[in-house]
Design a protein around this motif. Structure first.
Motif, short mmCIF file in Angstrom:
data_model
loop_
_atom_site.label_atom_id
_atom_site.label_comp_id
_atom_site.label_asym_id
_atom_site.label_seq_id
_atom_site.Cartn_x
_atom_site.Cartn_y
_atom_site.Cartn_z
N THR A 15 -52.21 76.65 -33.90
CA THR A 15 -50.79 76.38 -34.17
C THR A 15 -50.30 75.10 -33.48
O THR A 15 -49.11 74.82 -33.49
CB THR A 15 -49.91 77.55 -33.71
OG1 THR A 15 -50.11 77.77 -32.30
CG2 THR A 15 -50.27 78.81 -34.48
N LEU A 16 -51.21 74.33 -32.87
CA LEU A 16 -50.80 73.08 -32.24
C LEU A 16 -50.12 72.16 -33.24
O LEU A 16 -50.56 72.03 -34.39
CB LEU A 16 -52.02 72.37 -31.64
CG LEU A 16 -52.62 72.97 -30.38
CD1 LEU A 16 -53.95 72.28 -30.05
CD2 LEU A 16 -51.67 72.82 -29.21
N GLN A 17 -49.05 71.52 -32.80
CA GLN A 17 -48.34 70.53 -33.61
C GLN A 17 -48.42 69.18 -32.94
O GLN A 17 -48.13 69.06 -31.74
CB GLN A 17 -46.86 70.94 -33.79
CG GLN A 17 -46.66 72.28 -34.48
CD GLN A 17 -47.09 72.25 -35.93
OE1 GLN A 17 -46.74 71.34 -36.67
NE2 GLN A 17 -47.86 73.25 -36.34
N SER A 18 -48.78 68.15 -33.69
CA SER A 18 -49.03 66.84 -33.08
C SER A 18 -47.73 66.07 -32.88
O SER A 18 -46.87 66.01 -33.76
CB SER A 18 -49.97 66.02 -33.95
OG SER A 18 -49.43 65.84 -35.23
N ALA A 19 -47.61 65.48 -31.67
CA ALA A 19 -46.50 64.58 -31.39
C ALA A 19 -46.83 63.16 -31.86
O ALA A 19 -45.94 62.37 -32.16
CB ALA A 19 -46.18 64.57 -29.89
#
Length: 214
Positions: A15-19
């Motif tokens: 579920t990581l979301q990229s900055a």
């Protein structure tokens, strides 16, 4: 969070979301303009866009080492080296293995400043203790892989010096100490090519300072 140490772990980072998204080019040093500075390097990593920094590595049967880097900002080549080369990983890598590494990095930045200051020098001393502390399955947005985790405990001391052209002397301006835990997940799956994921935790800030993944 990096999760637990030990056998047969499951790390779900799906579920990581990229900055931000970055890309790097891995190439033979001979194809780059600064390979002569690092004749023993067999790998070069550089950004595809943005800052022009070439990082030169040696990857051999004993480990993976950063020799140094060249910044070509402003048209001039600023070369910095790690003495001895900075060991990132030890080969072969097996669960339960440990290794230590100590090295120094010196970098120079040239700029005209107040009071005749025209060069800044940063001396960084590193002391690392690495343990392959876990194995299991890691899931990221890239997919699911069997992986080993390396937990690196790092003490880093930085000293910042300014050169004053009027006096011809170096002046010590600041000393700082940072303590980090750096967690790296690696797989022997040839399709991944490099580190699957990395988490850095600063004990000074008591916070995670970055999470990166392929």
């Amino acid at each position: 969070p990096p999760g637990n140490a030990g056998s047969n772990q499951v790390w779900n980072f799906s579920t990581l979301q990229s900055a931000f998204v970055d890309s790097s080019l891995v190439s033979a040093p001979s194809s780059t303009p600064y390979s002569a500075f690092f004749p023993s390097a067999n790998t070069c990593i550089q950004p595809v866009t943005g800052t022009f920094i070439y990082q030169y590595y040696t990857n051999n049967s004993a480990g993976f080492y950063l020799l140094g880097m060249v910044s070509s900002l402003g048209g001039s080549a600023d070369v910095s080296r790690f003495t001895p080369p900075a060991q990132y990983f030890q080969w072969p890598m097996n669960y339960g293995d440990t290794f230590s590494a100590s090295y120094t990095h010196i970098s120079y930045y040239t700029a005209t400043g107040p009071y005749g200051t025209d060069t800044t020098k940063i001396i960084s001393h590193y002391n690392d203790q690495s343990t392959i502390d876990a194995w299991g399955q890691l899931t990221t947005p890239l997919g699911t892989f069997d992986a080993l985790r390396q937990d690196k405990f790092q003490l880093r001391t930085d000293s910042i010096w300014f050169y004053e052209a009027q006096t011809g002397l170096w002046s010590l301006m600041n000393i700082s100490l940072d303590v980090l835990n750096i967690y790296d997940w690696l797989s022997d799956n040839a399709a991944t090519g490099f580190i699957l994921a990395e988490i850095s935790y600063s004990q000074n800030a008591q916070a995670y300072s970055g999470t990166y993944w392929m």
